[in-house]
Every structure is written in structure tokens, then in C-alpha cells.
Design a protein around this motif. Structure first.
Motif, PDB file in Angstrom:
ATOM      1  N   UNK A  72     107.618 -15.696  54.504  1.00 36.18           N
ATOM      2  CA  UNK A  72     106.972 -14.463  54.069  1.00 36.18           C
ATOM      3  C   UNK A  72     108.019 -13.375  54.023  1.00 36.18           C
ATOM      4  N   UNK A  73     108.300 -12.916  52.830  1.00 37.16           N
ATOM      5  CA  UNK A  73     109.290 -11.858  52.669  1.00 37.16           C
ATOM      6  C   UNK A  73     108.563 -10.513  52.750  1.00 37.16           C
ATOM      7  N   UNK A  74     108.834  -9.740  53.772  1.00 36.31           N
ATOM      8  CA  UNK A  74     108.145  -8.458  53.892  1.00 36.31           C
ATOM      9  C   UNK A  74     108.623  -7.486  52.819  1.00 36.31           C
ATOM     10  N   UNK A  75     107.704  -6.638  52.383  1.00 34.61           N
ATOM     11  CA  UNK A  75     108.059  -5.609  51.417  1.00 34.61           C
ATOM     12  C   UNK A  75     108.820  -4.509  52.133  1.00 34.61           C
ATOM     13  N   UNK A  76     109.730  -3.848  51.427  1.00 31.66           N
ATOM     14  CA  UNK A  76     110.419  -2.717  52.048  1.00 31.66           C
ATOM     15  C   UNK A  76     109.416  -1.638  52.449  1.00 31.66           C
ATOM     16  N   UNK A  77     109.785  -0.826  53.418  1.00 34.55           N
ATOM     17  CA  UNK A  77     108.887   0.206  53.944  1.00 34.55           C
ATOM     18  C   UNK A  77     108.437   1.161  52.852  1.00 34.55           C
ATOM     19  N   UNK A  78     109.340   1.538  51.964  1.00 35.57           N
ATOM     20  CA  UNK A  78     108.998   2.507  50.933  1.00 35.57           C
ATOM     21  C   UNK A  78     108.455   1.857  49.658  1.00 35.57           C
ATOM     22  N   UNK A  79     108.098   0.581  49.709  1.00 35.47           N
ATOM     23  CA  UNK A  79     107.574  -0.122  48.539  1.00 35.47           C
ATOM     24  C   UNK A  79     106.170   0.396  48.246  1.00 35.47           C
ATOM     25  N   UNK A  80     105.877   0.748  46.982  1.00 33.93           N
ATOM     26  CA  UNK A  80     104.559   1.318  46.678  1.00 33.93           C
ATOM     27  C   UNK A  80     103.439   0.287  46.854  1.00 33.93           C
ATOM     28  N   UNK A  81     102.341   0.735  47.396  1.00 39.93           N
ATOM     29  CA  UNK A  81     101.168  -0.112  47.608  1.00 39.93           C
ATOM     30  C   UNK A  81     100.182   0.129  46.469  1.00 39.93           C
ATOM     31  N   UNK A  82      99.438  -0.907  46.116  1.00 37.97           N
ATOM     32  CA  UNK A  82      98.448  -0.808  45.051  1.00 37.97           C
ATOM     33  C   UNK A  82      97.099  -1.173  45.640  1.00 37.97           C
ATOM     34  N   UNK A  83      96.104  -0.327  45.379  1.00 35.39           N
ATOM     35  CA  UNK A  83      94.769  -0.629  45.907  1.00 35.39           C
ATOM     36  C   UNK A  83      94.131  -1.736  45.059  1.00 35.39           C
TER      37      UNK A  83
END
Length: 163
Positions: A72-83
Motif C-alpha cells: 500500500x503506497x500512501x499518498x503524500x500529505x498534501x495530495x488532494x482528496x476527492x469526495x
């Protein structure tokens, strides 16, 4: 060419020793940079492997199949989230685009098949005098049909993965 081969060889021999994410960044001039720290616009090409897990047979003494480690590759902290609603809308748009492309490819395929069927009736005087020209045109029509058939199959496969 030699530099690429050397880099590939070095990368392959040292990759087992490295335990960090590797990012590839190509700037506007086409210069390629490899780094272990994320850069805006960089693509992760190698992720840090997870630690080896013990199988249940090693820990409990029972003979069972070890599970494959999940990566599981975690997303970077500042990666935008999509609802969820936005993602559903994007998926719907993607499906519509693929469906439109499929319809277009099927129409092109039908037109190419019709052109192949009518090729003999539409033979020009030049093609009648030189059969090689006619055979070349028939070959191009057949290649076009094969291309549209492959495109149609690929689009259908992509749509089936969405459902």
C-alpha cells in the motif's frame, strides 16, 4: 545510449540495497532527474518494499500457505482528496467518454467494412491497368478494419472493467 545502459545496470545491482521510494522527474527541457524525495510533478517509479512477513506456519507450526504481502503506497500529505460524489461524477463522465469512443469506433469499423465490400465496384481505370495498386488499396482497407476491430475490443474491455 551507454549512459542509459550503465544507469540501468547500476540501478539493478543496487536496488536490492536501497530501501527508499524513487521518483522520476522530467523538466520542461526534457532533463530527467531521479531522486528519493518527492518533487512536484515527479512520478514514483519504485516504492519502498514492505517488511517481510512471517507465514502462519512459521509462527504456529501449522502447514498453511503464506499470504502475499500487500503493498500500500500512501499518498503524500498534501495530495488532494476527492469526495465520493465527485469521484462518482468523474467515473460517470469517463464511462460516457468511453461509450462515445466505442460508438465512433464501431461506426468507423462499419464504414471500413463497407468500403472493402465496395472496393471491386469502385476500381479505377488506373487500378484496372495496374493490379498492384488495387491490391495495395485492399491491403490498406484490411489494415484499417483490423485497427478498428482492435480499438473496439480495447474499449469494450475497458468498459467491462468499469462495471
Amino acid at each position: 545510449m551507454f549512459e542509459k545502459t550503465l544507469f540501468t545496470l547500476l540501478f539493478a545491482t543496487t536496488s536490492a540495497l536501497c530501501w527508499a521510494d524513487i521518483y522520476k522527474y522530467v523538466d520542461e527541457n526534457g532533463n530527467v532527474t531521479f531522486t528519493n524525495s518527492p518533487i512536484k510533478g515527479a512520478v514514483r517509479i519504485m516504492a519502498e518494499p514492505s517488511s517481510p512477513r512471517r507465514s502462519t506456519s512459521e509462527t504456529s507450526g501449522k502447514a498453511t500457505q503464506p499470504r502475499a504481502p500487500s503493498v500500500a503506497a500512501p499518498s503524500p500529505i498534501n495530495f488532494p482528496r476527492v469526495d465520493a460524489a465527485t469521484q462518482k461524477s468523474r467515473d460517470s463522465n469517463r464511462k460516457q467518454i468511453l461509450t462515445d469512443e466505442l460508438n465512433s469506433e464501431q461506426a468507423s469499423l462499419n464504414a471500413a467494412k463497407k468500403a472493402l465490400q465496395e472496393a471491386d465496384a469502385n476500381r479505377s481505370a488506373e487500378e484496372k491497368a495496374n493490379p498492384k495498386l488495387y491490391l495495395d488499396r485492399i491491403g490498406r482497407l484490411r489494415e484499417t478494419i483490423v485497427m478498428h476491430e482492435k480499438n473496439t475490443a480495447a474499449l469494450q474491455a475497458e468498459l467491462s472493467r468499469m462495471r
